[in-house]
Motif scaffolding. Structure first.
Motif, PDB file in Angstrom:
ATOM      1  N   CYS A  23      89.774  38.289 -49.971  1.00  0.00           N
ATOM      2  CA  CYS A  23      89.345  38.509 -51.352  1.00  0.00           C
ATOM      3  C   CYS A  23      87.869  38.880 -51.413  1.00  0.00           C
ATOM      4  O   CYS A  23      87.467  39.770 -52.154  1.00  0.00           O
ATOM      5  CB  CYS A  23      89.589  37.268 -52.200  1.00  0.00           C
ATOM      6  N   LEU A  24      87.061  38.166 -50.612  1.00  0.00           N
ATOM      7  CA  LEU A  24      85.627  38.450 -50.612  1.00  0.00           C
ATOM      8  C   LEU A  24      85.349  39.876 -50.140  1.00  0.00           C
ATOM      9  O   LEU A  24      84.614  40.622 -50.767  1.00  0.00           O
ATOM     10  CB  LEU A  24      84.905  37.455 -49.702  1.00  0.00           C
ATOM     11  N   TYR A 351      87.406  36.869 -32.368  1.00  0.00           N
ATOM     12  CA  TYR A 351      86.852  36.727 -33.721  1.00  0.00           C
ATOM     13  C   TYR A 351      86.719  38.098 -34.389  1.00  0.00           C
ATOM     14  O   TYR A 351      87.012  38.272 -35.579  1.00  0.00           O
ATOM     15  CB  TYR A 351      85.486  36.048 -33.669  1.00  0.00           C
ATOM     16  N   THR A 352      86.266  39.047 -33.580  1.00  0.00           N
ATOM     17  CA  THR A 352      86.084  40.390 -34.130  1.00  0.00           C
ATOM     18  C   THR A 352      87.435  40.947 -34.592  1.00  0.00           C
ATOM     19  O   THR A 352      87.541  41.504 -35.692  1.00  0.00           O
ATOM     20  CB  THR A 352      85.475  41.328 -33.062  1.00  0.00           C
ATOM     21  N   ILE A 353      88.447  40.764 -33.756  1.00  0.00           N
ATOM     22  CA  ILE A 353      89.771  41.284 -34.121  1.00  0.00           C
ATOM     23  C   ILE A 353      90.275  40.618 -35.400  1.00  0.00           C
ATOM     24  O   ILE A 353      90.787  41.279 -36.306  1.00  0.00           O
ATOM     25  CB  ILE A 353      90.770  41.087 -32.960  1.00  0.00           C
ATOM     26  N   GLU A 354      90.071  39.288 -35.481  1.00  0.00           N
ATOM     27  CA  GLU A 354      90.502  38.585 -36.698  1.00  0.00           C
ATOM     28  C   GLU A 354      89.860  39.203 -37.939  1.00  0.00           C
ATOM     29  O   GLU A 354      90.520  39.500 -38.930  1.00  0.00           O
ATOM     30  CB  GLU A 354      90.095  37.109 -36.617  1.00  0.00           C
ATOM     31  N   THR A 355      88.521  39.404 -37.850  1.00  0.00           N
ATOM     32  CA  THR A 355      87.794  39.962 -38.986  1.00  0.00           C
ATOM     33  C   THR A 355      88.315  41.352 -39.333  1.00  0.00           C
ATOM     34  O   THR A 355      88.542  41.681 -40.496  1.00  0.00           O
ATOM     35  CB  THR A 355      86.290  40.045 -38.661  1.00  0.00           C
ATOM     36  N   LEU A 356      88.507  42.153 -38.260  1.00  0.00           N
ATOM     37  CA  LEU A 356      88.956  43.524 -38.499  1.00  0.00           C
ATOM     38  C   LEU A 356      90.368  43.549 -39.080  1.00  0.00           C
ATOM     39  O   LEU A 356      90.694  44.413 -39.894  1.00  0.00           O
ATOM     40  CB  LEU A 356      88.877  44.347 -37.216  1.00  0.00           C
ATOM     41  N   ALA A 361      93.262  45.407 -44.023  1.00  0.00           N
ATOM     42  CA  ALA A 361      94.011  45.265 -45.261  1.00  0.00           C
ATOM     43  C   ALA A 361      93.103  45.427 -46.477  1.00  0.00           C
ATOM     44  O   ALA A 361      93.488  46.016 -47.487  1.00  0.00           O
ATOM     45  CB  ALA A 361      94.677  43.897 -45.292  1.00  0.00           C
ATOM     46  N   ALA A 362      91.862  44.903 -46.374  1.00  0.00           N
ATOM     47  CA  ALA A 362      90.984  44.874 -47.547  1.00  0.00           C
ATOM     48  C   ALA A 362      90.456  46.260 -47.924  1.00  0.00           C
ATOM     49  O   ALA A 362      90.396  46.607 -49.103  1.00  0.00           O
ATOM     50  CB  ALA A 362      89.826  43.918 -47.308  1.00  0.00           C
ATOM     51  N   PHE A 363      90.072  47.043 -46.924  1.00  0.00           N
ATOM     52  CA  PHE A 363      89.452  48.343 -47.232  1.00  0.00           C
ATOM     53  C   PHE A 363      90.356  49.282 -48.034  1.00  0.00           C
ATOM     54  O   PHE A 363      89.946  49.759 -49.083  1.00  0.00           O
ATOM     55  CB  PHE A 363      88.944  49.013 -45.947  1.00  0.00           C
ATOM     56  N   PRO A 364      91.588  49.535 -47.543  1.00  0.00           N
ATOM     57  CA  PRO A 364      92.422  50.461 -48.336  1.00  0.00           C
ATOM     58  C   PRO A 364      92.715  49.910 -49.728  1.00  0.00           C
ATOM     59  O   PRO A 364      92.748  50.653 -50.712  1.00  0.00           O
ATOM     60  CB  PRO A 364      93.724  50.560 -47.532  1.00  0.00           C
ATOM     61  N   LEU A 365      92.898  48.592 -49.806  1.00  0.00           N
ATOM     62  CA  LEU A 365      93.177  48.018 -51.113  1.00  0.00           C
ATOM     63  C   LEU A 365      91.972  48.181 -52.047  1.00  0.00           C
ATOM     64  O   LEU A 365      92.120  48.432 -53.240  1.00  0.00           O
ATOM     65  CB  LEU A 365      93.541  46.540 -50.955  1.00  0.00           C
ATOM     66  N   ALA A 366      90.765  48.060 -51.474  1.00  0.00           N
ATOM     67  CA  ALA A 366      89.556  48.239 -52.261  1.00  0.00           C
ATOM     68  C   ALA A 366      89.484  49.666 -52.803  1.00  0.00           C
ATOM     69  O   ALA A 366      89.041  49.905 -53.928  1.00  0.00           O
ATOM     70  CB  ALA A 366      88.323  47.954 -51.420  1.00  0.00           C
TER      71      ALA A 366
END
Lengths: 430, 445
Positions: A23-24, A351-356, A361-366
């Motif tokens: 969400c952030l 950690y990087t993979i988790e973030t990515l 998902a977030a970028f296209p939705l944004a």
């Protein structure tokens, strides 16, 4: 268990945390995307606003470099006139929206039966009372009387080159003589000579808005005619009406530009037209309105641009803060991972993979949400937001920079934890 | 250990977390405050655009016996919304004499006719500033000697160089003007300047002799008022152009003008001139909308991000919550502790953000200022054959754009900021608070 599986499992099992991070990221990306779209929209709108200032340049013949002749009515300039050919070449330059040039004369107007049409306030001398101050128009929309708002069309169409024998007269005169759009009248330049009489079709009627009794206007020939006694005539007809006269031609023409910011460049382009002898013509820029408002328009531009820059910078800071917070709370986990023999780079990579994974998902939705968001907020407050459009370029830019930023943020957040040995980390946690 | 102590200890001992929270809140508050200050600055910029589009109305009081009297003029000028820029004008015809009462010679070459009684008369143009008269701004008149006439001059005239030549007049000479219809009104005037016409008058053959360029005399309003109305100490005028700040208000202001008592407004013509504004109106509104949308988007998302962040932060404290509850501290007290922590940090952040956003606003302000300076020195070079349009020298009275945080905005940000902190903390704490301590602790181990 391999790295990819670990990353996916963490993301899925800690779904609440994942959701929050998602969400952030979504909100912040939407913010930046909307910002970019708004910045573009502002530029577009500012350009449109600049365009409404009616900025033009005038090409007029240079009487200083031409010769002078003597005729019945005193001396006159023998400088060459602007030809249609020259004007068409000039208007072909990019950024010119339209142009107008006028030949002025006093025409005697009559109805189809040859009955003279009387002026609005006749003097009683029939040969004076049928005189109308007439302009030929290439495009009457750009005639200064219409542009300045002194006259306004109230019926029919504006005159342009598509009309061969059209005329626009005032509504008052039309009412006085029971004429309507579509009716035919006649015009002659000098009824006591062998000048031709031509038939003209009324294509439009204008209303007088300005106060002609204001004496400020009193310095030229036109000012001795009430606005209601003005007429606008097709170019072709005017030329036919005046074919017996030699010194008839376009002394000047006004060219209107889309964007006043380009005026200088356009004038330079025009001066490069080699088929026109620029020694014989002068170009004058008319951009007073633009000059008055330009600084305030660019102020708004600067303010919005600054806002967008601030938004972008703040967003970057926020992402770094959030990621560092989320990773700092995983110190213990990191110690365990290191303790079971997983290497430091592998942990960071996880950690990087988790973030990515979240970012993917977030970028296209944004992209989708920002397309809706600005418009929705706009309509919510009754303001239109048609110009605010998120383009794929915006998205590509944000997605690329966002990914780089995320990776960098993860790396930075991991530095303090990575410097410690697994033992230290675990003992610190107890 | 009491609540407040716990709060302080948590904030101090968890330095890293406190710093992150502080940084986050500070950044958010600064962003929103900067947003607000930018918004109010764009409002000023918009007002400036509207003002620069020069909406004005003209009162034509030619048909009133006394014109617009000074008291009416003062009443008009006291109406709210006028920009303070106005031009007063009067026009008349006068006979020209020298000081001995001998008639001066006018030019009749090219005149359609010389009306009876006007054999030695010409047009008198009076204006609050002769430089702004349309003969000078559009008609191609240029002052060659002397100074323009403003309302500060009394009994002064500008004459055409040919008129001066014909009658052997130079600057400083005195001539007499007399009312064409009522010969009793005679006044002495001094030649303050000589002008020439650069464009040929295209009304040659149509205009009567008194309207010929050579025979026009520019004078001050008081002299014209005496000739027109016979006023001695008062200056009445025929025409007035009054500029307004906001062209949108033009109709309303014109209505107010017509409510002034003691004037037969039916004999006057009021005309509005706001074509430039009408053309720009739609685009201007579009621009305003975009600014508005920008601010709305930023504020909305800021609050959203803030709420999410607070939730994220609290979720990592489930374990701690369980321990508090296990220790017998009531749920209310725990919630209050969390809230207090956030409020203390938020208060510090909000205080600091004022300074931070003021600094940013200053930067923006100086950027705008340097832009203005840059523009002043910019010269438009249109090369050889092109003439540059003359720069508008008139002072438009535009307001300086000040980017600063208003007290109201600051209060709004405080109120909303604290409210968001309260709501998001409470919401984030709700699921945790719902659980029993036992559940929480067992969930954690």
């Amino acid at each position: 268990m391999n790295l990819g599986t670990r990353a996916i499992l963490y993301t899925a099992r800690k779904w609440r945390k994942t959701l929050l991070l998602f969400c952030l990221l979504l909100s912040i990306t939407t913010l930046v995307l909307s910002g970019l779209a708004i910045s573009d929209a502002q530029e577009e709108q500012a350009e449109e606003l600049r365009g409404t200032t009616g900025t033009s340049f005038t090409v007029s013949r240079n009487t200083a470099t031409g010769g002078w002749g003597n005729g019945g009515n005193g001396s006159y300039s023998t400088q060459e006139y602007l030809t249609s050919d020259m004007m068409e070449k000039i208007v072909a330059v990019d950024g010119i929206e339209g142009y107008n040039a006028s030949i002025r004369t006093i025409l005697c107007l009559s109805d189809v039966n040859g009955q003279w049409l009387e002026q609005l306030e006749p003097t009683g001398h029939s040969m004076v009372d049928c005189q109308f101050y007439s302009y030929s128009c290439i495009n009457s929309e750009y005639h200064s009387l219409f542009l300045s708002g002194a006259l306004e069309m109230c019926d029919g169409e504006m005159l342009d080159l598509s009309f061969d024998n059209g005329i626009i007269i005032s509504k008052e005169i039309a009412d006085k003589h029971g004429l309507h759009v579509g009716d035919t009248i006649q015009a002659v330049n000098d009824p006591f000579s062998n000048d031709k009489t031509k038939e003209l079709k009324i294509v439009g009627l204008f209303e007088v808005v300005a106060d002609k009794t204001d004496e400020r206007n009193n310095y030229n020939e036109a000012s001795y005619y009430d606005y209601a006694n003005n007429a606008f005539v097709s170019e072709t007809t005017m030329k036919a009406l005046l074919e017996n006269y030699e010194d008839v031609g376009y002394a000047s023409a006004d060219f209107f530009v889309n964007d006043p910011e380009q005026l200088e460049g356009i004038i330079q382009q025009v001066q490069k037209i080699t088929s026109i002898n620029w020694n014989n013509f002068i170009i004058t820029a008319n951009d007073e309105v633009y000059e008055r408002v330009s600084s305030s328009i660019s102020d708004t531009g600067t303010l919005i641009t600054t806002l967008i820059v601030v938004i972008t910078v703040v967003s970057m800071v926020l992402i770094i803060l959030i990621l560092s917070m989320s990773i700092r709370s995983r110190k213990k986990e990191m110690g365990i991972l290191l303790a079971v023999g997983i290497e430091k780079p592998a942990v960071i990579l996880q950690y990087t993979i988790e973030t990515l994974l979240i970012a993917v998902a977030a970028f296209p939705l944004a992209y989708l949400s920002s397309k809706q968001f600005a418009g929705m907020l706009g309509t919510l407050f009754g303001k239109t937001a048609e110009n605010v459009i998120v383009t794929t370029q915006h998205f590509t830019l944000v997605a690329t920079l966002g990914t780089i930023l995320l990776i960098a943020a993860v790396l930075i957040s991991c530095i303090p934890a990575m410097r410690l040995k697994p033992k230290e980390i675990l003992s610190q946690m107890e | 250990m009491d609540l407040l102590k716990r709060v302080c200890l948590y904030l101090v001992r968890k330095k890293g977390k406190t710093a992150t929270l502080l940084a986050f809140l500070l950044v958010m508050a600064t962003l929103v405050l900067t947003c607000f200050s930018i918004q109010s600055a764009t409002i000023t910029a918009n007002t400036n655009i509207k003002k620069a589009l020069l909406g004005y109305f003209t009162i034509n009081a030619k048909h009133l016996d006394t014109g617009i009297t000074e008291s009416v003029l003062n009443q008009i000028l006291s109406i709210d919304g006028l920009s303070g820029n106005y031009i007063l004008r009067s026009y008349y015809y006068a006979n020209y004499y020298d000081t001995d009462g001998k008639l001066l010679e006018i030019s009749t070459e090219g005149a359609a006719q010389t009306p009876a009684e006007y054999e030695n008369a010409g047009k008198i143009v009076a204006s609050s500033n002769s430089e702004n008269d349309s003969y000078f701004t559009e008609g191609g008149f240029k002052l060659t000697e002397g100074k323009a006439i403003t309302s500060e001059n009394g009994n002064a005239v500008l004459i055409h160089e040919k008129f001066a030549e014909r009658n052997g007049l130079t600057i400083g000479d005195t001539i007499q003007l007399s009312d064409v219809t009522d010969k009793n009104r005679v006044t002495d005037v001094t030649v303050a300047g000589i002008f020439t016409s650069t464009k040929e008058q295209d009304a040659i053959g149509t205009a009567p002799s008194c309207d010929l360029y050579d025979n026009i005399v520019f004078t001050d309003l008081a002299t014209a008022s005496y000739l027109l109305y016979g006023t001695e100490d008062e200056t009445n005028i025929q025409f007035g152009d009054f500029h307004v700040n906001d062209p949108e208000e033009l109709d309303h202001i014109m209505e107010q003008v017509q409510e002034i008592n003691g004037v037969d407004w039916n004999s006057c013509t009021l005309t509005r001139y706001d074509k430039d504004y009408q053309n720009a109106k739609k685009s201007l509104e579009g621009l305003q909308n975009i600014v508005f949308i920008a601010i709305a988007v930023v504020s909305a998302i800021c609050f959203l991000v803030l709420a999410l962040f607070m939730t994220l932060r609290l979720r990592s404290r489930i374990h701690e919550t369980g321990i508090y509850l296990a220790m017998g501290i009531s749920k209310g007290a725990v919630l209050l502790q969390y809230l207090l922590e956030v409020f203390i940090v938020a208060a510090i952040a909000l205080l600091l953000s004022y300074g931070a956003s003021a600094a940013i606003s200053n930067q923006i302000g100086s950027r705008l200022l340097s832009q203005v300076t840059a523009e002043t020195y910019e010269t438009v070079d249109l090369t050889q054959n092109a003439e540059t349009a003359k720069q508008p020298t008139e002072d438009l009275g535009l307001s300086e754009i000040i980017v600063e945080i208003s007290a109201t905005d600051y209060v709004i940000v405080w109120a909303f900021g604290l409210m968001i902190c309260l709501v998001s903390t409470a919401l984030a704490a709700y699921p945790i608070m719902k659980m029993k301590p036992k559940n929480i602790l067992s969930q954690m181990s």
